[in-house]
Enzyme design. Structure first.
Site, mmCIF file in Angstrom:
data_model
loop_
_atom_site.group_PDB
_atom_site.id
_atom_site.type_symbol
_atom_site.label_atom_id
_atom_site.label_comp_id
_atom_site.label_asym_id
_atom_site.label_seq_id
_atom_site.Cartn_x
_atom_site.Cartn_y
_atom_site.Cartn_z
ATOM 1 N N ARG A 183 -3.424 -17.695 2.109
ATOM 2 C CA ARG A 183 -2.643 -18.940 2.136
ATOM 3 C C ARG A 183 -2.908 -19.764 3.393
ATOM 4 O O ARG A 183 -2.320 -20.811 3.591
ATOM 5 C CB ARG A 183 -1.157 -18.635 1.958
ATOM 6 C CG ARG A 183 -0.594 -17.605 2.915
ATOM 7 C CD ARG A 183 0.778 -17.112 2.480
ATOM 8 N NE ARG A 183 1.229 -15.980 3.266
ATOM 9 C CZ ARG A 183 0.929 -14.719 3.021
ATOM 10 N NH1 ARG A 183 0.135 -14.413 2.014
ATOM 11 N NH2 ARG A 183 1.397 -13.744 3.789
ATOM 12 N N GLU A 236 5.480 -16.654 0.300
ATOM 13 C CA GLU A 236 4.635 -15.457 0.342
ATOM 14 C C GLU A 236 4.586 -14.918 1.775
ATOM 15 O O GLU A 236 4.450 -13.720 1.985
ATOM 16 C CB GLU A 236 3.223 -15.761 -0.180
ATOM 17 C CG GLU A 236 2.503 -14.507 -0.662
ATOM 18 C CD GLU A 236 1.163 -14.774 -1.335
ATOM 19 O OE1 GLU A 236 0.259 -15.295 -0.675
ATOM 20 O OE2 GLU A 236 1.023 -14.441 -2.524
ATOM 21 N N LYS A 243 0.661 -6.548 -10.337
ATOM 22 C CA LYS A 243 -0.772 -6.486 -10.669
ATOM 23 C C LYS A 243 -1.092 -5.118 -11.254
ATOM 24 O O LYS A 243 -1.849 -5.003 -12.229
ATOM 25 C CB LYS A 243 -1.621 -6.683 -9.404
ATOM 26 C CG LYS A 243 -1.602 -8.085 -8.838
ATOM 27 C CD LYS A 243 -2.559 -8.173 -7.650
ATOM 28 C CE LYS A 243 -2.401 -9.470 -6.897
ATOM 29 N NZ LYS A 243 -3.153 -9.541 -5.662
HETATM 30 O O1 F6P Z 1 -1.732 -12.058 -5.185
HETATM 31 C C1 F6P Z 1 -1.491 -12.842 -4.072
HETATM 32 C C2 F6P Z 1 -2.771 -13.314 -3.461
HETATM 33 O O2 F6P Z 1 -3.400 -12.260 -2.820
HETATM 34 C C3 F6P Z 1 -2.566 -14.470 -2.502
HETATM 35 O O3 F6P Z 1 -2.153 -14.057 -1.258
HETATM 36 C C4 F6P Z 1 -3.915 -15.108 -2.519
HETATM 37 O O4 F6P Z 1 -3.893 -16.418 -2.012
HETATM 38 C C5 F6P Z 1 -4.219 -15.058 -3.997
HETATM 39 O O5 F6P Z 1 -3.670 -13.827 -4.429
HETATM 40 C C6 F6P Z 1 -5.678 -15.118 -4.345
HETATM 41 O O6 F6P Z 1 -6.390 -14.070 -3.750
HETATM 42 P P1 F6P Z 1 -7.962 -14.111 -3.628
HETATM 43 O O7 F6P Z 1 -8.304 -15.264 -2.761
HETATM 44 O O8 F6P Z 1 -8.347 -12.790 -3.023
HETATM 45 O O9 F6P Z 1 -8.520 -14.267 -5.005
#
Ligand code: F6P
Length: 524
Positions: free
Chosen positions: A264, A349, A489
């Site tokens: 984020r 988050e 997940k």
């Molecule tokens: O599931 C939450 C998360 O890990 C977020 O913190 C992140 O921005 C998003 O999923 C996407 O993650 P990635 O960039 O690893 O695909």
């Protein structure tokens, strides 16, 4: 570290709150007509008016004392100097290094040269795409980008491209974030694969939604252009170089960023490539410059005038002393439509946590619900709730001083509405007819950007990032992990085989829900 609620400074704040008693924010204005000037601050060109918060100058002093007692200045230094502030993942959180030019060492290695090298690769690639030097497999120049990613790998780029629409003179970017196949269909409809660049942004390069959409994009390209096409048409922004290579991308298509960049907080990294392609790297770098200007102020300014610190502290006051569980972000700019969603991830988050850094359950409230909308349409939808609902929300008004479109009169009306709403929320109105009465004393902060350009967008986002860090520091929680998202997940991974007809051991409630979905899908 003991909870902040047991600190003398917090007890002093609660006594102060009780002493304020039934006084309202407009009473403070009557008693102190100078409070506007005293409670308005600036940070990297963004004005921040706190005068409609339920605070006096004394409240601010007491909040600053709390921050000092909780070691905020030292925490800020730990953040900027690359200490492992993300304790549960044993990592620094060095997004600030992506937009500055200071030397910072991680494990004894200066990160600046690598950051600069990554940025240089972004610059060269974005330029090559925009100028038609990097072409598709058939020799066509790219007119469109399909940007695949989710959460922090999409929210920031989407917000930035929308906000900077007046500078968007490069390929048109469409986002695919959702695993819902309708979104891929909608985003790819009408696109010529031969003129489409696919940018897969994923820190981990394992996120189910993103990887499934990336596979669909690859199949879409291959079907139209043959098996060699993805090497010309797909690039990745990721911290997991190996996974991108395993996926089949050549090295030169992989734009890395470091593990110490949280998802984020990743808009400043190669995750920002769709922005750089849409608006040009110089504009993207103005955004970095705006954020860097905030970093410099955040790190150096006394807490009494330090905008991110004051915002974080007033947020804690609203949440933990005044009991507000909800915070609305009201964008008085059509191009900032995605700001509430961006801040929702950034704040919720980061600070949606229930234990402190040492794992102790907190004895106070942490992040409020963050929500909001674009104005003035929100005024005709949910503002009723803000004015007369039984819950109280604090609000952030985001206002841009200079017009964003050609019709100056419209802009004046927009500004008039922003001013009117924050006043109405504060003063309310008393009438004999109870249904017309607005109780008022509903608090807000107004952010004023001189214009909606890249520099001030960067400033605004960095102000919020540091606000979040301030709150986490005072609360003693980790703003940089997100373990709460893992359970869902994992369960999805168990349910999916069942949906695909394989034997799976499911919770009875989930087995029941699946049978309902199947039955309605078959018969409804
Ligand atoms: O599931 C939450 C998360 O890990 C977020 O913190 C992140 O921005 C998003 O999923 C996407 O993650 P990635 O960039 O690893 O695909």
């Amino acid at each position: 570290m003991p909870s902040f609620t047991s600190s003398p400074a917090w007890r002093a704040l609660l006594d102060h709150r009780d002493a304020l008693g039934a006084q309202r924010t407009d009473d403070f204005w009557r008693a102190d007509p100078e409070r506007g000037a005293e409670l308005t601050f600036g940070c990297a060109g963004v004005g921040v008016d706190l005068s409609k918060q339920r605070v006096t100058r004394e409240t601010v002093q007491l909040l600053v004392a709390l921050a000092r007692e909780r070691g905020l200045p030292q925490a800020i230094e730990r953040l900027f100097t690359g200490e492992r502030v993300n304790t549960s993942e044993n990592r620094p959180a060095l997004h600030t290094a992506l937009r500055g030019d200071e030397h910072v060492a991680v494990d004894g290695v200066d990160v600046l040269p690598e950051v600069q090298r990554h940025r240089e690769r972004m610059r060269v690639f974005a330029h090559a795409v925009r100028e038609g030097q990097w072409k598709g497999a058939t020799g066509k120049r790219f007119t469109h980008v399909l940007a695949i990613g989710i959460g922090g790998s999409a929210l920031g780029p989407k917000l930035a491209i929308e906000a900077l629409a007046s500078s968007a003179d490069g390929p048109v970017v469409r986002f695919v974030t959702n695993i819902d196949p309708a979104q891929f269909d909608d985003a790819s409809r009408g696109l010529d694969p031969a003129a489409t660049l696919v940018v897969v942004a994923s820190k981990t390069f394992t996120t189910q939604e993103t990887m499934d959409n990336a596979a669909t994009a690859r199949a879409w390209l291959t079907a139209a252009l043959g098996p060699e096409a993805p090497a010309r048409h797909v690039i990745a922004a990721t911290a997991n170089h190996e996974a991108a290579v395993d996926w089949g991308l050549p090295d030169c298509n992989i734009f890395p960023f470091e593990e110490w960049v949280g998802g984020r907080y990743s808009i400043w990294s190669s995750v920002g490539l769709p922005v750089a392609i849409a608006v040009g790297m110089p504009v993207f770098e103005h955004m970095l410059a705006g954020a860097h200007a905030v970093d410099l102020e955040f790190r150096s300014k006394a807490l009494e005038h330090n905008v991110p610190a004051l915002l974080g502290l007033v947020g804690i006051w609203n949440r933990d002393a005044l009991g507000m569980a909800s915070h609305a972000v009201l964008s008085y700019a059509a191009r900032l439509e995605s700001l509430p969603a961006y801040l929702q991830q950034l704040e919720m988050e980061s600070n949606g946590k229930r234990v402190t850094l040492d794992g102790t359950p907190v004895d106070f409230e942490t992040c409020p619900v963050i929500w909001g909308g674009t104005e003035t349409p929100g005024q005709h939808a949910f503002h009723q709730w803000l004015h007369q609902g039984t819950d109280r929300a604090s609000c952030d008004f985001i206002v841009v001083a200079r017009p964003m479109g050609r019709e100056r009169a419209h802009h004046e009306a927009l500004l008039a509405n922003a001013c009117a709403q924050s006043q109405a929320l504060m003063t309310g109105v008393a009438t004999a007819e109870s249904w017309r009465e607005c109780p008022g004393d509903r608090v807000s902060t107004t952010f004023v950007l001189p214009e909606l350009d890249a520099f001030h967008l960067g400033s605004l986002l960095a102000i919020y990032e540091h606000k979040v860090f301030v709150q986490a520091s005072v609360w003693g929680i980790n703003a940089f992990d997100q373990w709460g998202v893992e359970l869902g997940k994992k369960i999805a991974g168990q349910v999916l085989p069942a949906l695909r007809g394989k034997a799976a051991e499911l919770h009875p409630a989930t087995a029941h829900l699946l049978s309902v979905i199947r039955r309605i899908g078959d018969t409804g």
